[in-house]
Design a protein around this motif. Structure first.
Motif, PDB file in Angstrom:
ATOM      1  N   TRP A  13       1.025  -1.158  -0.011  1.00 59.45           N
ATOM      2  CA  TRP A  13      -0.128   0.079  -0.050  1.00 59.45           C
ATOM      3  C   TRP A  13       0.976   1.174  -0.150  1.00 59.45           C
ATOM      4  N   ARG A  14       0.453   2.300  -0.404  1.00 59.64           N
ATOM      5  CA  ARG A  14       0.998   3.712  -0.609  1.00 59.64           C
ATOM      6  C   ARG A  14      -0.059   4.505  -0.250  1.00 59.64           C
ATOM      7  N   ALA A  15       0.049   5.848   0.379  1.00 57.28           N
ATOM      8  CA  ALA A  15      -0.561   6.877   0.341  1.00 57.28           C
ATOM      9  C   ALA A  15      -0.998   7.334  -0.903  1.00 57.28           C
ATOM     10  N   ALA A  16      -2.081   7.944  -1.169  1.00 60.06           N
ATOM     11  CA  ALA A  16      -2.519   8.169  -2.362  1.00 60.06           C
ATOM     12  C   ALA A  16      -2.375   9.814  -2.489  1.00 60.06           C
ATOM     13  N   HIS A  17      -2.133  10.577  -1.508  1.00 60.70           N
ATOM     14  CA  HIS A  17      -1.798  11.976  -1.686  1.00 60.70           C
ATOM     15  C   HIS A  17      -0.429  12.328  -0.652  1.00 60.70           C
ATOM     16  N   ARG A  18       0.003  13.797  -0.826  1.00 66.63           N
ATOM     17  CA  ARG A  18       1.239  13.995  -0.127  1.00 66.63           C
ATOM     18  C   ARG A  18       0.509  14.351   1.288  1.00 66.63           C
ATOM     19  N   GLY A  19      -0.514  14.976   1.237  1.00 75.22           N
ATOM     20  CA  GLY A  19      -1.354  15.306   2.617  1.00 75.22           C
ATOM     21  C   GLY A  19      -2.784  15.742   2.514  1.00 75.22           C
ATOM     22  N   THR A  20      -3.254  16.242   3.632  1.00 70.60           N
ATOM     23  CA  THR A  20      -4.893  16.331   3.679  1.00 70.60           C
ATOM     24  C   THR A  20      -5.215  17.616   4.417  1.00 70.60           C
ATOM     25  N   VAL A  21      -6.020  18.046   3.812  1.00 71.66           N
ATOM     26  CA  VAL A  21      -6.520  19.366   4.357  1.00 71.66           C
ATOM     27  C   VAL A  21      -8.010  19.322   4.659  1.00 71.66           C
ATOM     28  N   PHE A  22      -8.858  19.896   5.518  1.00 68.90           N
ATOM     29  CA  PHE A  22     -10.108  20.098   5.655  1.00 68.90           C
ATOM     30  C   PHE A  22     -10.343  21.336   6.463  1.00 68.90           C
ATOM     31  N   ASP A  23     -11.724  21.831   6.467  1.00 66.89           N
ATOM     32  CA  ASP A  23     -12.090  22.957   6.756  1.00 66.89           C
ATOM     33  C   ASP A  23     -12.911  22.678   8.155  1.00 66.89           C
ATOM     34  N   SER A  24     -12.133  22.652   9.312  1.00 73.12           N
ATOM     35  CA  SER A  24     -12.562  22.141  10.632  1.00 73.12           C
ATOM     36  C   SER A  24     -14.064  22.943  11.055  1.00 73.12           C
ATOM     37  N   SER A  25     -13.875  24.223  10.911  1.00 75.87           N
ATOM     38  CA  SER A  25     -14.771  24.975  11.475  1.00 75.87           C
ATOM     39  C   SER A  25     -16.301  24.606  10.626  1.00 75.87           C
ATOM     40  N   ARG A  26     -16.093  24.488   9.089  1.00 76.42           N
ATOM     41  CA  ARG A  26     -17.294  23.878   8.641  1.00 76.42           C
ATOM     42  C   ARG A  26     -17.917  22.574   9.043  1.00 76.42           C
ATOM     43  N   PHE A  27     -17.119  21.655   9.433  1.00 75.04           N
ATOM     44  CA  PHE A  27     -17.630  20.476   9.991  1.00 75.04           C
ATOM     45  C   PHE A  27     -18.094  20.527  11.468  1.00 75.04           C
TER      46      PHE A  27
END
Length: 203
Positions: free
Chosen positions: A89-103
């Motif tokens: 297995w390998r990671a599909a992306h270098r990193g992850t971002v998300f808008d925590s305030s929206r969630f």
């Protein structure tokens, strides 16, 4: 920020950064899945059994949660290594971002619960990484022990807008150092930066 032209990549896409939505957030919201994804990004492709050894888990658990991460698009098969019986297995992306305030204000309680899990696990991981450094710093060369690390905290009065501006400037500064040191450079190491910025009550 204006929308990209048809077919144009957003900055996140160009840098291979995955933007989490409400659906994929649910798939990520598990402590072991977060640890598996972090290990693949930091140490490179691995098998379920190799990750089990690294993380102190059973290979059955790592195998199951890797498949769940794959279902949500966070990891994928590594075609360069998956030629034997074991699945790599390998990671599909270098990193992850998300808008925590929206969630955090999402109408679905499952989404609000999922973001709580992710944020608390990130905070726990940061604490573990820092404690590991403190416990092992004497094993590093003098240059790293004496000058190459920092634990600081600051207090400054800001408005929410100025706090957001400060966060953006910190991120830009860190990104400006990316790629300046080639892999394998003598004396270099991967350096972790934790940014915690939050308001405190006056009393």
């Amino acid at each position: 920020m204006p929308a990209p032209e048809d077919g144009a990549e957003t900055p996140a896409e160009a840098e291979n950064i995955h933007k989490v939505d409400a659906r994929t957030l649910r798939g990520l919201a598990h402590p072991l899945r977060l640890r598996l994804l972090a290990a693949l990004r930091e140490y490179g492709p691995a098998t379920a059994s190799g990750l089990a050894d690294r993380l102190g888990e059973s290979s059955g658990a790592t195998s199951y949660h890797l498949r769940q991460l794959a279902a949500y698009g966070f990891v994928e098969d590594d075609p360069e290594r998956g030629k034997g019986r074991e699945r790599w297995w390998r990671a599909a992306h270098r990193g992850t971002v998300f808008d925590s305030s929206r969630f955090l204000s999402h109408p679905d309680p499952e989404v609000r619960g999922a973001v709580d899990v992710v944020l608390h696990e990130i905070a726990t991981t940061h604490s573990q990484e820092l404690n590991t450094w403190i416990g092992t710093m004497r094993e590093w060369p003098d240059a790293w022990r004496q000058e190459g690390w920092d634990i600081s905290d600051f207090q400054v009065r800001l408005t929410p807008d100025l706090s957001e501006e400060l966060i953006e400037k910190i991120h830009e500064l860190i990104e400006s150092y990316r790629g300046r040191v080639p892999e394998g450079t003598e004396g270099s190491a991967n350096v972790r930066s934790h940014v915690h910025l939050f308001p405190r009550p006056a009393e």
